[in-house]
Structure formats: C-alpha cells, structure tokens
Motif scaffolding. Sequence first.
Motif, PDB file in Angstrom:
ATOM      1  N   GLN A   1      36.214  38.969  35.958  1.00  0.00           N
ATOM      2  CA  GLN A   1      37.207  39.474  35.022  1.00  0.00           C
ATOM      3  C   GLN A   1      38.351  38.473  34.936  1.00  0.00           C
ATOM      4  OE1 GLN A   1      40.011  42.327  37.876  1.00  0.00           O
ATOM      5  NE2 GLN A   1      38.849  43.254  36.265  1.00  0.00           N
ATOM      6  N   GLY A   2      39.107  38.549  33.866  1.00  0.00           N
ATOM      7  CA  GLY A   2      40.239  37.656  33.679  1.00  0.00           C
ATOM      8  C   GLY A   2      41.230  38.282  32.715  1.00  0.00           C
ATOM      9  N   PRO A   3      42.493  37.876  32.744  1.00  0.00           N
ATOM     10  CA  PRO A   3      43.508  38.461  31.863  1.00  0.00           C
ATOM     11  C   PRO A   3      43.125  38.324  30.389  1.00  0.00           C
ATOM     12  CG  PRO A   3      44.539  37.122  33.561  1.00  0.00           C
ATOM     13  CD  PRO A   3      43.061  36.854  33.640  1.00  0.00           C
ATOM     14  N   LEU A   4      43.219  39.447  29.670  1.00  0.00           N
ATOM     15  CA  LEU A   4      42.978  39.489  28.222  1.00  0.00           C
ATOM     16  C   LEU A   4      41.553  39.104  27.842  1.00  0.00           C
ATOM     17  CD1 LEU A   4      46.329  37.847  27.004  1.00  0.00           C
ATOM     18  CD2 LEU A   4      45.846  40.260  27.421  1.00  0.00           C
ATOM     19  N   GLN A   5      40.612  39.241  28.762  1.00  0.00           N
ATOM     20  CA  GLN A   5      39.221  38.869  28.480  1.00  0.00           C
ATOM     21  C   GLN A   5      38.258  40.044  28.576  1.00  0.00           C
ATOM     22  OE1 GLN A   5      37.924  34.961  30.168  1.00  0.00           O
ATOM     23  NE2 GLN A   5      39.935  34.956  31.172  1.00  0.00           N
ATOM     24  N   SER A   6      38.768  41.255  28.573  1.00  0.00           N
ATOM     25  CA  SER A   6      37.898  42.420  28.661  1.00  0.00           C
ATOM     26  C   SER A   6      36.990  42.509  27.434  1.00  0.00           C
ATOM     27  CB  SER A   6      38.732  43.695  28.768  1.00  0.00           C
ATOM     28  OG  SER A   6      37.912  44.838  28.703  1.00  0.00           O
ATOM     29  N   PRO A   7      35.701  42.746  27.637  1.00  0.00           N
ATOM     30  CA  PRO A   7      34.777  42.809  26.504  1.00  0.00           C
ATOM     31  C   PRO A   7      34.864  44.108  25.701  1.00  0.00           C
ATOM     32  CG  PRO A   7      33.613  43.264  28.538  1.00  0.00           C
ATOM     33  CD  PRO A   7      35.007  42.862  28.929  1.00  0.00           C
ATOM     34  N   SER A   8      35.576  45.120  26.237  1.00  0.00           N
ATOM     35  CA  SER A   8      35.696  46.383  25.513  1.00  0.00           C
ATOM     36  C   SER A   8      36.966  47.102  25.936  1.00  0.00           C
ATOM     37  CB  SER A   8      34.484  47.281  25.788  1.00  0.00           C
ATOM     38  OG  SER A   8      34.616  47.932  27.044  1.00  0.00           O
ATOM     39  N   VAL A   9      37.257  48.216  25.260  1.00  0.00           N
ATOM     40  CA  VAL A   9      38.451  48.997  25.596  1.00  0.00           C
ATOM     41  C   VAL A   9      38.317  49.673  26.950  1.00  0.00           C
ATOM     42  CG1 VAL A   9      39.068  49.411  23.201  1.00  0.00           C
ATOM     43  CG2 VAL A   9      37.549  51.012  24.371  1.00  0.00           C
ATOM     44  N   PHE A  10      37.101  49.690  27.519  1.00  0.00           N
ATOM     45  CA  PHE A  10      36.878  50.312  28.813  1.00  0.00           C
ATOM     46  C   PHE A  10      37.065  49.336  29.963  1.00  0.00           C
ATOM     47  CE2 PHE A  10      34.217  52.984  25.971  1.00  0.00           C
ATOM     48  CZ  PHE A  10      34.935  54.149  26.122  1.00  0.00           C
ATOM     49  N   ASN A  11      37.726  48.220  29.697  1.00  0.00           N
ATOM     50  CA  ASN A  11      37.931  47.201  30.717  1.00  0.00           C
ATOM     51  C   ASN A  11      36.609  46.466  30.960  1.00  0.00           C
ATOM     52  OD1 ASN A  11      39.135  45.637  32.760  1.00  0.00           O
ATOM     53  ND2 ASN A  11      40.329  47.362  33.494  1.00  0.00           N
ATOM     54  N   PHE A  12      36.375  46.009  32.173  1.00  0.00           N
ATOM     55  CA  PHE A  12      35.201  45.192  32.475  1.00  0.00           C
ATOM     56  C   PHE A  12      34.033  46.019  33.000  1.00  0.00           C
ATOM     57  CE2 PHE A  12      38.893  42.527  32.591  1.00  0.00           C
ATOM     58  CZ  PHE A  12      38.488  41.356  31.968  1.00  0.00           C
ATOM     59  N   TYR A  13      34.158  47.337  32.944  1.00  0.00           N
ATOM     60  CA  TYR A  13      33.126  48.228  33.470  1.00  0.00           C
ATOM     61  C   TYR A  13      33.212  49.551  32.726  1.00  0.00           C
ATOM     62  CZ  TYR A  13      37.480  48.594  36.046  1.00  0.00           C
ATOM     63  OH  TYR A  13      38.813  48.642  36.367  1.00  0.00           O
ATOM     64  N   VAL A  14      32.165  50.334  32.788  1.00  0.00           N
ATOM     65  CA  VAL A  14      32.177  51.629  32.111  1.00  0.00           C
ATOM     66  C   VAL A  14      32.835  52.670  33.013  1.00  0.00           C
ATOM     67  CG1 VAL A  14      30.142  51.114  30.720  1.00  0.00           C
ATOM     68  CG2 VAL A  14      29.853  52.155  32.986  1.00  0.00           C
ATOM     69  N   PRO A  15      33.513  53.655  32.444  1.00  0.00           N
ATOM     70  CA  PRO A  15      34.288  54.605  33.254  1.00  0.00           C
ATOM     71  C   PRO A  15      33.460  55.555  34.108  1.00  0.00           C
ATOM     72  CG  PRO A  15      34.311  55.247  30.942  1.00  0.00           C
ATOM     73  CD  PRO A  15      33.675  53.893  30.994  1.00  0.00           C
ATOM     74  N   ASP A  16      32.180  55.723  33.784  1.00  0.00           N
ATOM     75  CA  ASP A  16      31.368  56.673  34.545  1.00  0.00           C
ATOM     76  C   ASP A  16      30.304  55.971  35.389  1.00  0.00           C
ATOM     77  OD1 ASP A  16      29.863  55.759  32.445  1.00  0.00           O
ATOM     78  OD2 ASP A  16      29.143  57.734  31.806  1.00  0.00           O
ATOM     79  N   TYR A  17      30.576  54.739  35.792  1.00  0.00           N
ATOM     80  CA  TYR A  17      29.594  53.994  36.585  1.00  0.00           C
ATOM     81  C   TYR A  17      29.474  54.583  37.985  1.00  0.00           C
ATOM     82  CZ  TYR A  17      27.353  50.225  39.186  1.00  0.00           C
ATOM     83  OH  TYR A  17      26.502  49.497  39.986  1.00  0.00           O
TER      84      TYR A  17
END
Length: 212
Positions: free
Chosen positions: A75-91
């Motif tokens: 992960q890196g600043p301002l590099q999230s691939p989606s609005v859910f950050n770098f991972y899905v919320p229900d992982y």
Amino acid sequence: TSYGDLGDVIKAILLDNEARQAPVLTAGDSYGKLREPVLRLTAMWRAFDAQPPAPDAYGEVKMTAGSSLIGALAQGPLQSPSVFNFYVPDYQPPGALADAGRYAPELEIVSESTTYSTGNTWYNFTARAYLGMSNPPVDRPLVNLAALTANATAPAAMVATINQRLLYGSMSPMLQATLTGMLINLNGASAAEKAWSALYLTMLSPDYATQR
C-alpha cells in the motif's frame, strides 16, 4: 440524533466506549485490529520528529527508501485501488480467524512476501535514516533519535520513552524485557545504534503491529 447531522456523528465517535477506554492488552481476539503498514510508518515519524528531505525541482519530497512503498508494503499514500482502501471490508483470513467468524480486512495485504519486505522497510527507515548519521540518504525522512540517545546508558529509560511515544504506554512486559535485555547486550555500541535498534525491534513487534 438528526439524520445527516455531522455534529452528532463526531459526538458518537468521540463518546464511543472504545474511544474512551485505555488499551486492553488481554481483551482477546474480539478487540483491536492490525495497524496498516503506512500508518505504522507515519506514526513512527510523528513520534520521533522525523525531518523530510528537501523537495526536488518539482516540489516533490521523496519517501521511498530506494523502492516504492506500494511494492514493499502493499500500500502507499493516495494509491488505493478502490474506495475500500487496499482490502475488502469483509475479508476473513482462512484458518482460525475465519472458523471463529472473525473479520480482519487489513490481513488481506499480509503475506510471506510482504512480511519480509515490510521488515526490510522498517530497517531502511530506522537504521539507515536518522539525523546525525554520516552520508544521510536523500530519499527518505530522517528520524530524530535525540530523545532516545539521551538515555543511551539507561536501557529502562530508553524503553520507557519508546513505550510512551510509540505505544502510548501499552507496551507488554515481555517486549519491555526483550528491549531492555537487547540494550544491555549492546553495551559497547554507539548511542545511535542502541536507539535505532530499539526503535526497529519495536516496529517489528506484535505490540506495535496491533492497534487496540
């Protein structure tokens, strides 16, 4: 509570029981979360007054330590691939956590590879990036170790400073004993080496990786 009232939202967050209680080290697996790698890094920089390098001709400040953060930390600043950050919320990590019905979104970016590369990154931002070192790098902030080197001959005091600044007083007795023992064994080392060694080991620890 009024729908859409931002004041009520802020009040609910700040007055929540978890926000108003001290960290509970023995709360079990239903409390706390894994701290994201970038947040582990920025928390350390804030705690020890890291100084950024001078901006380049384009006004950009390098913070890469020779490689991209997205490659080293997943992960890196301002590099999230989606609005859910770098991972899905229900992982749910396969195994014991999933079997127990626990969710751990942050663990989705943890693997054998990132565990290794993350450890190397902490080394590059501590042992190889502190104020006062000879030939300091220009592609990363330099950590100010003065608060630690001031207690170079007092291991317990150095550990207490790290506990207060980096773990907000929640360091476990086991980690305190480990750090103190390491500093005693580094008796012939320089003050800077003792300081960055204690800081680096703390960043590797479960105490620091787990946010409660």
